[in-house]
Each structure stands twice: as C-alpha cells, then as structure tokens.
Design a protein around this motif. Structure first.
Motif, PDB file in Angstrom:
ATOM      1  N   LYS A 440       0.851  -1.192   0.000  1.00 49.59           N
ATOM      2  CA  LYS A 440       0.000   0.000   0.000  1.00 49.59           C
ATOM      3  C   LYS A 440       0.886   1.242   0.000  1.00 49.59           C
ATOM      4  CE  LYS A 440      -3.755  -2.337   2.451  1.00 49.59           C
ATOM      5  NZ  LYS A 440      -4.634  -2.345   3.644  1.00 49.59           N
ATOM      6  N   VAL A 441       1.175   1.739  -1.194  1.00 47.54           N
ATOM      7  CA  VAL A 441       2.115   2.865  -1.343  1.00 47.54           C
ATOM      8  C   VAL A 441       1.400   4.174  -1.699  1.00 47.54           C
ATOM      9  CG1 VAL A 441       4.000   1.331  -1.973  1.00 47.54           C
ATOM     10  CG2 VAL A 441       2.490   2.205  -3.752  1.00 47.54           C
ATOM     11  N   PHE A 442       0.073   4.100  -1.935  1.00 48.85           N
ATOM     12  CA  PHE A 442      -0.677   5.306  -2.302  1.00 48.85           C
ATOM     13  C   PHE A 442      -1.474   5.776  -1.082  1.00 48.85           C
ATOM     14  CE2 PHE A 442       0.006   2.951  -6.213  1.00 48.85           C
ATOM     15  CZ  PHE A 442       0.517   3.935  -7.060  1.00 48.85           C
ATOM     16  N   TYR A 443      -1.129   6.974  -0.579  1.00 48.87           N
ATOM     17  CA  TYR A 443      -1.734   7.537   0.619  1.00 48.87           C
ATOM     18  C   TYR A 443      -2.673   8.686   0.223  1.00 48.87           C
ATOM     19  CZ  TYR A 443       1.759   5.071   3.438  1.00 48.87           C
ATOM     20  OH  TYR A 443       2.527   4.109   4.039  1.00 48.87           O
ATOM     21  N   ILE A 444      -3.876   8.704   0.823  1.00 46.64           N
ATOM     22  CA  ILE A 444      -4.799   9.829   0.626  1.00 46.64           C
ATOM     23  C   ILE A 444      -4.522  10.840   1.740  1.00 46.64           C
ATOM     24  CG2 ILE A 444      -7.208  10.543   0.537  1.00 46.64           C
ATOM     25  CD1 ILE A 444      -7.927   7.827  -0.537  1.00 46.64           C
ATOM     26  N   ILE A 445      -3.829  11.923   1.413  1.00 48.13           N
ATOM     27  CA  ILE A 445      -3.376  12.921   2.385  1.00 48.13           C
ATOM     28  C   ILE A 445      -4.484  13.960   2.587  1.00 48.13           C
ATOM     29  CG2 ILE A 445      -1.589  14.594   2.963  1.00 48.13           C
ATOM     30  CD1 ILE A 445      -0.637  11.709   2.826  1.00 48.13           C
ATOM     31  N   GLN A 469      -8.564   3.418   9.044  1.00 46.32           N
ATOM     32  CA  GLN A 469      -7.264   3.216   8.399  1.00 46.32           C
ATOM     33  C   GLN A 469      -6.415   4.481   8.393  1.00 46.32           C
ATOM     34  OE1 GLN A 469      -7.786   1.582   4.501  1.00 46.32           O
ATOM     35  NE2 GLN A 469      -8.865  -0.251   5.219  1.00 46.32           N
ATOM     36  N   SER A 470      -6.871   5.508   9.050  1.00 47.39           N
ATOM     37  CA  SER A 470      -6.130   6.767   9.059  1.00 47.39           C
ATOM     38  C   SER A 470      -4.882   6.648   9.914  1.00 47.39           C
ATOM     39  CB  SER A 470      -7.025   7.892   9.582  1.00 47.39           C
ATOM     40  OG  SER A 470      -7.448   7.582  10.909  1.00 47.39           O
ATOM     41  N   HIS A 486      -3.646   2.513  -0.042  1.00 47.46           N
ATOM     42  CA  HIS A 486      -4.130   1.604  -1.077  1.00 47.46           C
ATOM     43  C   HIS A 486      -2.954   1.066  -1.882  1.00 47.46           C
ATOM     44  CE1 HIS A 486      -8.268   2.926  -0.270  1.00 47.46           C
ATOM     45  NE2 HIS A 486      -7.748   4.151  -0.130  1.00 47.46           N
ATOM     46  N   SER A 487      -3.201  -0.056  -2.547  1.00 47.16           N
ATOM     47  CA  SER A 487      -2.151  -0.726  -3.320  1.00 47.16           C
ATOM     48  C   SER A 487      -2.054  -0.214  -4.743  1.00 47.16           C
ATOM     49  CB  SER A 487      -2.394  -2.247  -3.344  1.00 47.16           C
ATOM     50  OG  SER A 487      -2.453  -2.760  -2.038  1.00 47.16           O
ATOM     51  N   GLU A 491      -7.480   2.497  -7.196  1.00 45.88           N
ATOM     52  CA  GLU A 491      -8.231   2.270  -5.973  1.00 45.88           C
ATOM     53  C   GLU A 491      -8.184   3.491  -5.067  1.00 45.88           C
ATOM     54  OE1 GLU A 491      -6.873  -1.099  -3.838  1.00 45.88           O
ATOM     55  OE2 GLU A 491      -8.330  -0.908  -2.220  1.00 45.88           O
ATOM     56  N   ALA A 492      -7.004   4.124  -4.974  1.00 43.76           N
ATOM     57  CA  ALA A 492      -6.884   5.328  -4.150  1.00 43.76           C
ATOM     58  C   ALA A 492      -7.717   6.480  -4.719  1.00 43.76           C
ATOM     59  CB  ALA A 492      -5.411   5.733  -4.036  1.00 43.76           C
ATOM     60  N   ALA A 493      -7.740   6.609  -6.073  1.00 41.82           N
ATOM     61  CA  ALA A 493      -8.530   7.678  -6.691  1.00 41.82           C
ATOM     62  C   ALA A 493     -10.017   7.472  -6.457  1.00 41.82           C
ATOM     63  CB  ALA A 493      -8.221   7.752  -8.188  1.00 41.82           C
ATOM     64  N   ALA A 494     -10.465   6.199  -6.549  1.00 43.35           N
ATOM     65  CA  ALA A 494     -11.889   5.933  -6.307  1.00 43.35           C
ATOM     66  C   ALA A 494     -12.264   6.240  -4.860  1.00 43.35           C
ATOM     67  CB  ALA A 494     -12.186   4.465  -6.642  1.00 43.35           C
ATOM     68  N   GLU A 495     -11.419   5.871  -3.908  1.00 40.24           N
ATOM     69  CA  GLU A 495     -11.711   6.151  -2.503  1.00 40.24           C
ATOM     70  C   GLU A 495     -11.682   7.644  -2.222  1.00 40.24           C
ATOM     71  OE1 GLU A 495     -12.768   4.072  -0.454  1.00 40.24           O
ATOM     72  OE2 GLU A 495     -12.694   5.212   1.424  1.00 40.24           O
ATOM     73  N   LEU A 496     -10.737   8.362  -2.837  1.00 38.20           N
ATOM     74  CA  LEU A 496     -10.670   9.819  -2.658  1.00 38.20           C
ATOM     75  C   LEU A 496     -11.926  10.482  -3.200  1.00 38.20           C
ATOM     76  CD1 LEU A 496      -9.160  12.398  -1.908  1.00 38.20           C
ATOM     77  CD2 LEU A 496      -8.005  12.286  -4.143  1.00 38.20           C
TER      78      LEU A 496
END
Length: 520
Positions: A440-445, A469-470, A486-487, A491-496
């Motif tokens: 999981k290298v993509f972080y939603i900051i 998960q914060s 997210h991996s 997936e990170a863009a959809a969650e953001l």
C-alpha cells in the motif's frame, strides 16, 4: 606211589609264579568290575536322585510381537528400516500413497472431493468480495446523505432525528463491512488450505495409475507410518514399489518393553505329573547348560495343548498336556535372545517345595452342579496376592513411571509441535501482513503539519469519523495525515472521490505516491 611225581626245585618256582599271576589277574578283573559297577550305581543314583529331587517339564518362551499391517489399501513407496534396526517412538518406518487418491487421479471421469470443495470456496469468496464492494458503496452513500442532512440542519430545513437514523444505519453498515471482511479472510485461508495443487491432486488426464509418483505435485500426497514404541525390527516381508491391501502384513517388530508384551513361560504338564507342580512353585528356567533364570508358577491348567512330536514319550499314549503359565522374576540380567518368542526351554521345579506346600489344597476346586467353590476361590486369590504383593508393587511403580514418562514425552512433543506450528503460522501471517502493508504505497493525504502533536490530534478526529485506516507519516521533515492507504492508484482515486463527496473537508485531499523519493 603211582601218582607220585617228582618235580625239581625250578619247576616248583614256575608253578608258584603262575599261580601268583593268575591271582593278580583275578584281582585286577575284580577291581575293574567293581569300578564299573560303582560308576553305574552312581549314575543310577544321580539319575533317580535327580528324579526324586527335581521335576523337569518341557516348555517354551512366549512374548507377543507387533505385526505392522496397513489399515487400508496402499502403494508402498519406500522402506526406511531394515531387519535388525532399533526404532524409537516417532521414527519413520515407511512411506506410502493411498490407492484411493491415485485411482481418483487416474480416472478421467472422477473429480476428487477436495477439488469440488475448493471450487465452492472460490465461488463463495468471490461472491463475498462483490458484496463487500456493494457494502462500501452503501457506506459512501450514507456518508453523502449525512453530509447533505448536516447542510439542511444548518439552514433549518430538517431536524436532527433523520441525521441520527442515518448515522445509526452507517454504524450498522460499517459493522457489517468488518464482519464481511473477516469472513472473506477466513474463506481465503480455507481456499488456500484446500488448494488441490498444494496437495498434489489434479483432474484426471487418463494417465497410468503409477506414472505421476515421482512428480513434485505428488509429494504432498505421500504419507508416512511412524513407530509407536521402541522396538527392534525382526522381519520385513514388504518390497518397495508394491501394492498392499488392507490388513496385509508388512513387517514384524518386537517391542523392547517385553513386560507390556505378555512375556511369560509356557510349560507342558502331563496329567500324571500334575502332583509335582502347584501354584506359586519356584522354578528354574534352563535355556542351556550355561544359562538359566528364575520364575514362578502363575496359573495351572489355563488350557490344554497337544505335545509336539519331538517331545512325546514312546511309553505313553497321552499326547495332550495341561498348560501352566510361569512369570519371570524381576531384577534378573539375561540376554535378549534368551526370551525370544518360541525358544524351547526346560522348567525345573524342586519336588521338596511342592511336597511342603500340600498341593491338593492348593488347587482351585469345582463342585459339580454348583460351580467353583467359594472358599477355594478366596484361598486362591489370597495366595496369589500374598505371593506377588512386592512384585506387583514394583511392577505398578515401574508401569506408572513408564506411563508418566511416555505421557510427558508425548505432551512435550505435541506442545513443541504445536508451538512450532503456531510460530510458523504467526510468522506467515506477519509476513503476509507486512507484505500487504508494504504494497500500500498510495496515501490519501488530508492534512500536513509541522508538529507531530497536531498530526496526532487530527488522526484521532479521523478515527472518530469511522476512518479506521487513518494515520500519520513523517516525510521530508513534515507530518502527513492520511485517511487511508491503497495498493493501486485507481483504488486510491476511487476512494478519494468517495470521501470527498461525503465530507466537504476532504475536498482538498490529494494522493501521495510514497515510492517517489523524498524532498530534501
């Protein structure tokens, strides 16, 4: 004067010499005859004296051997022992393949049960993953409705009751999501454990039944037979690479603990000599002229057997004898071969001891039409108990110590095995968690702070908002607060996109790729 014979002096001396020689010859013959007669009398005296003092009976050593048989149809792969080897508990005796598995793999019309179960688990797991995705969409919609309800409450368009219902539905949805994720993890583990390729099981391809034994995929299907007790392998009748059917003999092992294998001496007692032996008679077991050991009579008349032909007497027609069981006394040092099963021995009993014991009253008496005499039975039980109380205590102590040692050894081995399995499983889970976490290298900051305490307070606020998960990340001298990891970038863009719609404060959130080097 007619019988008068004149002999000279020399003739008289010759006659006297002849008479002396005849006398010496007669004396010598008498001495030889007396010596021979004395030897014969001594031999007869010893023979009859021995018959009077001792009674000899024929018999043999009895000890049970462990016959190793297969409990089901198998294909024997390899033998790990040879005749004469000493094995300890847990040692491998042989390896094998179950014929059922090999037959299923060779049959193109048969599907193994494990394959069908793995397919069912795969379908359930994929279906549950789809339900989890739907549940996430529902949670996102509930958060969006809550945000809209907050806007309406601010402008007085709605009251707080509808918002509380939405929050309750959100909490229920989050709890349901956690339960579904836990079930999905359990199904994934079961699916992995029932993977046919890990067990060396594949669909039938029409191959011959023994073609795939050497393949790597078949290694998981190999099974092993272990020794249950310390023993010496006395006979092997099983060659490698052969099919053996259920209950077929493979090898014979003689356990080293002979006491637990019914070690005793069996004696043939002719009915006309039963008066020379009684219960608790002390006996000498003669193996050969250089070896003997002590035993005592335990049971008389336990059954009858036909006397072997080489032991029968030509002067009697009774070839059936009573069987007496003799228990070997403890604390005697004898070679192992002297107690081999079936070894012929001679049982020697002193008649004087038998005469002193008043043998008729030593019997177990039966009253016809009424059964065993109660008084005789009580005397018999008391007599056996009185004789062997010390030996039985020693035997019980030794048996208890052996059982405790075996139990402790078994418990230690099981505990060690379980500990190794738990540690290996825990290490594997930890490795999987670390691998999954490192992927999981993509972080939603959501926020960036210079002080760590501000980042910690913000993480606590996000946890209160059900963003479990914060967390916080120290990078380039600053503290980054993220809502989730997210991996993949998609997936990170959809969650953001989802959280920015439900919470207005997340509209400025952005995605950080931690694979990029830090700014110095």
């Amino acid at each position: 004067m007619k019988n008068f014979t004149y002999r000279s002096h020399d003739e008289k001396e010759n006659i006297e010499e002849i008479l002396r020689q005849r006398k010496r010859k007669v004396n010598r013959q008498q001495i030889v005859a007396a010596t021979v007669l004395g030897v014969i009398l001594v031999i007869l005296g010893l023979y009859f004296g021995r018959k009077v003092v001792y009674s000899d009976f024929d018999g043999y050593i009895h000890v049970d051997a462990n016959q190793v048989r297969t409990p089901f149809d198998i294909f024997l792969d390899s033998l790990y022992v040879e005749t004469g080897d000493i094995v300890m508990p847990g040692d491998t005796l042989y390896s094998y393949f179950m014929m059922d598995i090999m037959s299923e793999q060779a049959n193109i019309n048969t599907e193994p049960t494990i394959v069908a179960r793995n397919r069912d688990l795969t379908l359930r797991h994929n279906s549950l993953l789809q339900e989890i995705a739907v549940q996430k969409v529902r949670i996102a919609e509930l958060r969006k409705q809550i945000s809209l309800e907050n806007h309406n409450i601010q402008f007085g368009l709605s009251d707080n009751s509808h918002r509380m219902d939405l929050e309750r539905m959100l909490n229920e949805a989050l709890a349901m999501l956690k339960a579904m994720q836990a079930e999905a993890g359990m199904l994934a583990g079961m699916r992995h454990s029932t993977d046919p390729s890990r067990r060396g099981i594949h669909g039938g391809n029409g191959a011959q039944i023994y073609d795939n034994i050497g393949l790597r995929s078949m290694q998981a299907a190999r099974r092993y037979r272990l020794a249950t007790d310390s023993a010496i392998i006395v006979n092997i009748v099983a060659p490698d690479r052969m099919v053996f059917f259920e209950k077929e003999l493979l090898m014979t092992a003689q356990h080293l603990n002979l006491t637990d294998n019914n070690l005793h001496v069996v004696a043939y007692i002719p009915p006309d000599k039963i008066h020379n032996i009684t219960y608790n008679s002390l006996a000498e077991i003669v193996v050969n002229e250089n070896l003997s050991f002590d035993a005592h009579v335990s049971i008389i008349g336990m059954r009858t057997e036909e006397i072997p032909e080489n032991l029968r007497s030509y002067f009697t027609k009774k070839n059936t004898a009573l069987i007496a069981k003799l228990d070997i006394d403890f604390d005697q040092r004898i070679p192992f071969w002297s107690v081999a099963s079936g070894l012929p021995v001679t049982i020697r009993i002193k008649n004087l001891d038998t005469w002193k014991s008043d043998s008729p009253s030593n019997y177990l008496w039966v009253t016809t039409g009424a059964g065993v005499s109660e008084e005789s039975l009580v005397e018999y039980q008391n007599r056996r108990r009185h004789y062997s109380v010390i030996e039985r205590r020693l035997e019980e102590q030794r048996a208890d110590s052996i059982k405790r040692a075996r139990k402790q050894q078994r418990a230690d081995s099981l505990a060690a095995l379980k500990q190794r399995e738990d540690s290996a499983l825990q290490a594997e889970r930890q490795r999987q968690l670390i691998a999954a976490d490192s992927a999981k290298v993509f972080y939603i900051i959501t926020n960036v702070y210079n002080a760590e305490r501000h980042a910690t307070d913000r993480v606590a606020e996000l946890n209160d908002m059900a963003l479990m998960q914060s967390g916080k990340l120290n990078r380039s001298g600053k503290w980054y607060v993220y809502a989730s990891r997210h991996s993949s970038a998609d997936e990170a863009a959809a969650e953001l996109k989802t959280i920015s719609r439900t919470q207005r404060e997340f509209r400025d959130a952005w995605i950080l790729d931690t694979r990029k080097p830090e700014k110095k």
